[in-house]
Write a protein that holds these residues in place. Structure first.
Motif, PDB file in Angstrom:
ATOM      1  N   SER A 454       0.833  -1.217   0.000  1.00  0.00           N
ATOM      2  CA  SER A 454       0.000   0.000   0.000  1.00  0.00           C
ATOM      3  C   SER A 454       0.863   1.260   0.000  1.00  0.00           C
ATOM      4  O   SER A 454       2.060   1.222   0.311  1.00  0.00           O
ATOM      5  N   ARG A 455       0.239   2.374  -0.318  1.00  0.00           N
ATOM      6  CA  ARG A 455       0.972   3.639  -0.332  1.00  0.00           C
ATOM      7  C   ARG A 455       1.547   3.971   1.050  1.00  0.00           C
ATOM      8  O   ARG A 455       2.728   4.357   1.144  1.00  0.00           O
ATOM      9  N   PRO A 456       0.786   3.835   2.156  1.00  0.00           N
ATOM     10  CA  PRO A 456       1.385   4.121   3.468  1.00  0.00           C
ATOM     11  C   PRO A 456       2.590   3.240   3.767  1.00  0.00           C
ATOM     12  O   PRO A 456       3.580   3.705   4.352  1.00  0.00           O
ATOM     13  N   ALA A 457       2.510   1.965   3.377  1.00  0.00           N
ATOM     14  CA  ALA A 457       3.636   1.067   3.631  1.00  0.00           C
ATOM     15  C   ALA A 457       4.856   1.495   2.827  1.00  0.00           C
ATOM     16  O   ALA A 457       5.993   1.477   3.326  1.00  0.00           O
ATOM     17  N   ARG A 458       4.648   1.894   1.562  1.00  0.00           N
ATOM     18  CA  ARG A 458       5.780   2.320   0.727  1.00  0.00           C
ATOM     19  C   ARG A 458       6.389   3.623   1.266  1.00  0.00           C
ATOM     20  O   ARG A 458       7.611   3.783   1.283  1.00  0.00           O
TER      21      ARG A 458
END
Length: 474
Positions: A454-458
């Motif tokens: 996901s974007r938050p993880a990246r």
């Protein structure tokens, strides 16, 4: 008035893992006063350890699965690795869940930065410097509580204590010396005026018989004759326990029985050695020490244990002559002592070096660096900690510092490439990089998998990489 929502701690592993949960239970009692704590554990270990552990209600995995999902919890901490533990963690309604949990979609996700870190160092622990007793707790226990915890010093040896326990067992054969070693060590201790006692559980009865036979001298052999409670009581009158990394070693440390840990095989004393301060670790000086799994044809570190040198160290400790070990020359071995730093974190202090000499071995400096990076990133250590650790690495091992910076650049390129493609790294991602960046590569791999790319993880992965890389800029 309604009873406060309880806390559930799931630890379904071996006895040593359960004992390393005891500091967490102690901290939970202080940080969450009045909340009932249930520990899910193997009854074979939980029952005999109940009298010596912090107050808690113990349930078997089967009992817990039948009762806990029906009640709202404040917190669930899953420290187990088996799927049944993750399934239970996902089934208990809770305000917060730490560790692996299987959700309604059938996927396993890990809650908590430090729990994710622990999962990420599996097979990548060469530079791991956080003890598992701390990793059990760091997501939930305030740093001030860690720093304010004082542990009683273990009982020192002396003229009135001549008995030395020799524990023969371990969960894997690679982690323990054989009967011939313990027979020779027993003879060496007798030569030095001490009284060795062979110890072990039912599984070590044969090893005890063989060691006693090979010793060729009258020898107390209590292997298979003492339960855990009896072993803890018996240790109160002994000067020292010489033991590989095993559950009874942690039992001894918890009950104040001083330990000399023979750290051999696929173990790291930084992670699973004696936790409380004032114990000792002896291990051969080998570049492969502290591995997760031995890939050599023979377990070289175990086979190089010298009963004469081990006997020398054990005799000094049993007699209370700790000070005479400072700066002692123990050829081909290193002697370490467990201690606590200013932040309440467990560290290993070198003993067998001249006073005032700080070893600049690259491996230890890299380990200190990653300890500081993750400690600061997760709010445990101050901003200066990683900068100071990077400076110490540059000064002590400049070539290694430069090589680590280059390898970090490769990691950054791979991370940028996968980000552009939207790819989630597989289990081989971290293995493609040199061990020096293993902690960061492993954590990023797990972070992106845990967040499904996901974007938050990246963004979190990129931010952590940028913090580390910035320490090598210029």
């Amino acid at each position: 008035m309604a009873e406060p929502a309880p806390i559930a701690v799931i630890q379904t592993q071996r006895m040593g893992d359960l004992l390393l949960t005891f500091p967490l239970l102690l901290w939970l009692a202080r940080s969450h006063p009045g909340r009932p704590v249930t520990v899910v554990a193997d009854p074979a270990f939980a029952r005999p350890l109940l009298p010596i552990g912090p107050p808690a209600h113990f349930l078997s995995l089967e009992q817990a699965a039948a009762t806990l999902p029906g009640r709202e919890h404040e917190l669930v901490i899953n420290l187990g690795i088996v799927p049944q533990a993750a399934r239970l963690a996902g089934a208990i309604p809770a305000a917060r869940c730490l560790g692996p949990a299987i959700g309604p979609d059938g996927a396993t996700r890990i809650g908590g930065d430090w729990q994710l870190y622990r999962a990420s160092v599996v097979h990548l622990n060469r530079h791991g410097r956080y003890h598992w007793a701390e990793l059990n707790a760091l997501d939930i226990v305030p740093p001030a509580l860690l720093a304010g915890t004082s542990w009683p010093a273990p009982r020192r040896g002396g003229p009135g204590r001549r008995k030395v326990g020799l524990f023969l067992g371990a969960s894997q054969p690679e982690k323990r010396p054989g009967p011939a070693f313990f027979a020779a060590l027993a003879r060496e201790l007798v030569r030095r005026g001490l009284v060795p006692v062979l110890l072990g559980g039912p599984g070590e009865a044969g090893l005890g018989d063989e060691a006693a036979r090979l010793a060729g001298i009258p020898l107390s052999n209590l292997c298979g004759k003492l339960g855990l409670k009896e072993l803890a009581l018996f240790g109160q009158e002994m000067a020292l326990l010489v033991s590989p990394d095993t559950g009874p070693m942690h039992l001894a440390a918890w009950t104040g029985w001083r330990v000399l840990n023979l750290s051999v095989g696929p173990v790291s004393p930084h992670e699973t050695g004696p936790y409380q301060p004032g114990h000792y670790v002896l291990r051969p000086r080998l570049s492969c020490r502290g591995c997760w799994e031995c890939f050599r044809e023979a377990v070289v570190c175990r086979d190089r244990l010298d009963p004469v040198r081990v006997g020398y160290v054990a005799a000094r400790l049993a007699r209370g002559e700790d000070d005479r070990l400072a700066g002692a020359v123990i050829p081909a071995f290193e002697l370490l002592r467990t201690a606590v730093d200013a932040y309440g974190l467990r560290v290993l202090e070198p003993v067998s070096v001249p006073p005032g000499l700080v070893p600049s071995a690259g491996r230890e400096l890299v380990g200190d660096f990653w300890r500081a990076v993750f400690g600061h990133a997760f709010g445990l250590l101050p901003e200066a900690a990683p900068r100071l650790a990077a400076a110490a690495l540059a000064q002590g091992q400049p070539a290694l510092h430069a090589a680590l910076g280059k390898t970090l650049s490769r990691l950054g390129a791979a991370l940028a490439r996968d980000t552009r493609r939207g790819a989630v790294p597989d289990a081989a991602f971290a293995q493609a990089f040199a061990p020096g960046v293993g902690p960061l590569a492993g954590y990023i791999e797990r972070l992106l998998q845990n967040g499904d790319g996901s974007r938050p993880a990246r963004l979190a992965a990129l931010a952590l990489y940028a913090r580390a890389a910035a320490l090598f800029a210029g």
